[in-house]
Design a protein around this motif. Structure first.
Motif, PDB file in Angstrom:
ATOM      1  N   VAL A 177       0.842  -1.204   0.000  1.00 38.60           N
ATOM      2  CA  VAL A 177       0.000   0.000   0.000  1.00 38.60           C
ATOM      3  C   VAL A 177       0.876   1.253   0.000  1.00 38.60           C
ATOM      4  N   GLN A 178       1.921   1.239   0.834  1.00 38.31           N
ATOM      5  CA  GLN A 178       2.823   2.383   0.900  1.00 38.31           C
ATOM      6  C   GLN A 178       3.513   2.637  -0.438  1.00 38.31           C
ATOM      7  N   ARG A 179       3.987   1.560  -1.082  1.00 37.20           N
ATOM      8  CA  ARG A 179       4.666   1.714  -2.378  1.00 37.20           C
ATOM      9  C   ARG A 179       3.697   2.244  -3.430  1.00 37.20           C
ATOM     10  N   LEU A 180       2.475   1.752  -3.411  1.00 38.79           N
ATOM     11  CA  LEU A 180       1.480   2.185  -4.388  1.00 38.79           C
ATOM     12  C   LEU A 180       1.158   3.664  -4.210  1.00 38.79           C
ATOM     13  N   LEU A 181       0.963   4.098  -2.956  1.00 40.02           N
ATOM     14  CA  LEU A 181       0.685   5.502  -2.690  1.00 40.02           C
ATOM     15  C   LEU A 181       1.848   6.392  -3.095  1.00 40.02           C
ATOM     16  N   LYS A 182       3.053   5.914  -2.826  1.00 39.12           N
ATOM     17  CA  LYS A 182       4.245   6.714  -3.108  1.00 39.12           C
ATOM     18  C   LYS A 182       4.482   6.864  -4.603  1.00 39.12           C
ATOM     19  N   LEU A 183       4.269   5.810  -5.357  1.00 35.14           N
ATOM     20  CA  LEU A 183       4.511   5.852  -6.799  1.00 35.14           C
ATOM     21  C   LEU A 183       3.409   6.584  -7.546  1.00 35.14           C
ATOM     22  N   CYS A 184       2.216   6.603  -6.983  1.00 29.55           N
ATOM     23  CA  CYS A 184       1.076   7.161  -7.706  1.00 29.55           C
ATOM     24  C   CYS A 184       0.765   8.602  -7.326  1.00 29.55           C
ATOM     25  N   THR A 185       1.582   9.210  -6.444  1.00 31.20           N
ATOM     26  CA  THR A 185       1.374  10.613  -6.104  1.00 31.20           C
ATOM     27  C   THR A 185       2.385  11.471  -6.853  1.00 31.20           C
ATOM     28  N   LEU A 186       1.997  12.689  -7.138  1.00 31.08           N
ATOM     29  CA  LEU A 186       2.851  13.591  -7.920  1.00 31.08           C
ATOM     30  C   LEU A 186       4.106  13.993  -7.162  1.00 31.08           C
ATOM     31  N   ASN A 187       4.000  14.136  -5.830  1.00 31.90           N
ATOM     32  CA  ASN A 187       5.149  14.581  -5.041  1.00 31.90           C
ATOM     33  C   ASN A 187       6.033  13.438  -4.570  1.00 31.90           C
ATOM     34  N   VAL A 203      -2.961  -7.579  -7.171  1.00 35.44           N
ATOM     35  CA  VAL A 203      -3.569  -6.392  -7.791  1.00 35.44           C
ATOM     36  C   VAL A 203      -2.681  -5.168  -7.590  1.00 35.44           C
ATOM     37  N   MET A 204      -2.231  -4.952  -6.344  1.00 38.60           N
ATOM     38  CA  MET A 204      -1.428  -3.755  -6.063  1.00 38.60           C
ATOM     39  C   MET A 204      -0.106  -3.765  -6.806  1.00 38.60           C
ATOM     40  N   TYR A 205       0.578  -4.912  -6.833  1.00 36.57           N
ATOM     41  CA  TYR A 205       1.872  -4.945  -7.510  1.00 36.57           C
ATOM     42  C   TYR A 205       1.725  -4.982  -9.029  1.00 36.57           C
ATOM     43  N   SER A 206       0.583  -5.393  -9.533  1.00 40.55           N
ATOM     44  CA  SER A 206       0.318  -5.243 -10.970  1.00 40.55           C
ATOM     45  C   SER A 206       0.232  -3.758 -11.314  1.00 40.55           C
ATOM     46  N   LYS A 207      -0.467  -3.011 -10.469  1.00 50.16           N
ATOM     47  CA  LYS A 207      -0.564  -1.563 -10.647  1.00 50.16           C
ATOM     48  C   LYS A 207       0.811  -0.912 -10.490  1.00 50.16           C
ATOM     49  N   ILE A 208       1.567  -1.338  -9.483  1.00 47.90           N
ATOM     50  CA  ILE A 208       2.911  -0.794  -9.261  1.00 47.90           C
ATOM     51  C   ILE A 208       3.807  -1.087 -10.460  1.00 47.90           C
ATOM     52  N   ASN A 222      16.364  10.099  -7.869  1.00 49.21           N
ATOM     53  CA  ASN A 222      15.385   9.776  -6.830  1.00 49.21           C
ATOM     54  C   ASN A 222      14.347   8.774  -7.326  1.00 49.21           C
ATOM     55  N   LYS A 223      13.935   8.940  -8.573  1.00 40.61           N
ATOM     56  CA  LYS A 223      12.961   8.012  -9.149  1.00 40.61           C
ATOM     57  C   LYS A 223      13.563   6.622  -9.309  1.00 40.61           C
ATOM     58  N   ARG A 224      14.838   6.577  -9.698  1.00 45.93           N
ATOM     59  CA  ARG A 224      15.492   5.261  -9.841  1.00 45.93           C
ATOM     60  C   ARG A 224      15.559   4.546  -8.504  1.00 45.93           C
ATOM     61  N   ILE A 225      15.880   5.289  -7.439  1.00 44.57           N
ATOM     62  CA  ILE A 225      15.915   4.689  -6.098  1.00 44.57           C
ATOM     63  C   ILE A 225      14.529   4.182  -5.711  1.00 44.57           C
ATOM     64  N   MET A 226      13.503   5.011  -5.980  1.00 45.21           N
ATOM     65  CA  MET A 226      12.141   4.637  -5.666  1.00 45.21           C
ATOM     66  C   MET A 226      11.728   3.379  -6.434  1.00 45.21           C
TER      67      MET A 226
END
Length: 327
Positions: free
Chosen positions: A121-131, A211-216, A237-241
């Motif tokens: 859930v944390q990874r999904l929120l982090k990758l899908c937010t603009l900031n 489902v979540m990791y398919s989206k990720i 930063n994106k590469r690390i993420m």
């Protein structure tokens, strides 16, 4: 006098049968011992590294030390429990130990599994937010950890009432021992309800992770296509993420591979009271190996951290290098 001699002879027969089972399960015990050592050393290194560095303060890695503690406890409890059960397949007599071990095994494995869901859930929120933030501040992260512990505790509390010492029959030899397993003489409705709840929770976790990791995975694919068009700092930063997301994705894939066979066997065990008795002495070691494959999930994570997370590997080398130098 005659009855006492007959009882002694029967005990010797059961002991002999148990020794035969233990010999056939010797390779399983070797594997479980390897699990135990790797789980203790690997997860111990993760915990010490995070305690000795500032990594645990980062939002990206906040849940990793908690996952390390859960994996450490799960690998120790489940591997040692498996070894004792293998040595006492037909002569297990310790009722309190049996119930306590089932509770601890359930609590530790559920905690580890639910933390994987939280991380997803944390990874999904982090990758899908603009900031690039998950909007999960320290208060919420702590609350989530407490919630995981409470949910795991609630789901594990019925286990001591539904697991215990049960008869174990060898039909060809017409002898009966006893093993630590699921009780069938308790409230049948309650047992079915609890089993159904565990199955639903297991499938819900598996489906939600897929489902979540398919989206990720899709979001990572999009980010990889656009990473060349942004500044060097943002790209780094994106590469690390992305690398950390791939790391947790691999951890989840291993979890699914290890847990789906266990859930399948749990369903078969719940459907048949004599499931383990119907297995031949030659088949039982293989089925038990598949049944306990879930422990692999608790011992592989440190190696994945070392491969994907260069900052963790650097901290690990620094801390243990200093320790060896001091010694």
């Amino acid at each position: 006098m005659f009855e006492n001699k007959k009882s002694i002879a029967m005990n010797i027969t059961v002991d002999t049968w148990n020794e035969e089972l233990a010999i056939k399960l010797l390779p399983n015990n070797v594997i479980l011992s390897v699990y135990l050592v790797i789980g203790l050393c690997g997860n111990g290194c993760v915990i010490l590294t995070y305690l000795g560095s500032k990594l645990w303060e980062e939002e990206e890695r906040y849940f990793i030390p908690y996952l390390g503690v859960a994996d450490l406890c799960a690998s120790i409890v489940c591997a040692s429990f498996g070894i004792v059960l293998n040595l006492n397949q037909a002569t297990f007599q310790y009722k309190v130990l049996c119930k306590s071990w089932w509770f601890l095994a359930g609590f530790t494995t559920l905690s580890s599994t639910l933390l994987l869901v939280v991380i997803a859930v944390q990874r999904l929120l982090k990758l899908c937010t603009l900031n690039g933030r998950s909007n999960m501040n320290l208060f919420w992260r702590r609350l989530v950890v407490i919630s995981v512990a409470v949910i795991s505790l609630c789901l594990s509390l019925p286990m001591p009432f539904l697991y215990g010492i049960v008869p174990f029959h060898d039909v060809p030899r017409n002898i009966t021992g006893q093993r630590c397993s699921r009780l069938f003489d308790v409230n049948h409705t309650a047992s079915l309800i609890y089993g159904a709840v565990l199955v639903v929770v297991a499938f819900a976790i598996i489906i939600s992770l897929i489902v979540m990791y398919s989206k990720i995975g899709y979001v990572i694919y999009v980010h990889m296509k656009t990473i060349r068009d942004i500044s060097t700092r943002v790209a780094r930063n994106k590469r690390i993420m992305i690398k950390l997301s791939l790391m947790f994705m691999l951890i989840t894939v291993i979890f699914l591979i290890c847990y789906i066979p266990k859930v399948t066997i749990m369903l078969l065990e719940a459907n048949s009271q004599s499931f383990w008795e119907q297995l031949s002495d030659d088949t039982r070691p293989f089925v038990l190996f598949i049944y306990r494959m879930f422990i692999i999930n608790n011992i592989t994570n440190p190696f994945i951290y070392a491969f994907f997370d260069t900052l963790f590997l650097t901290s690990l080398k620094t801390i243990f290098g200093c320790t060896i130098h001091v010694l």
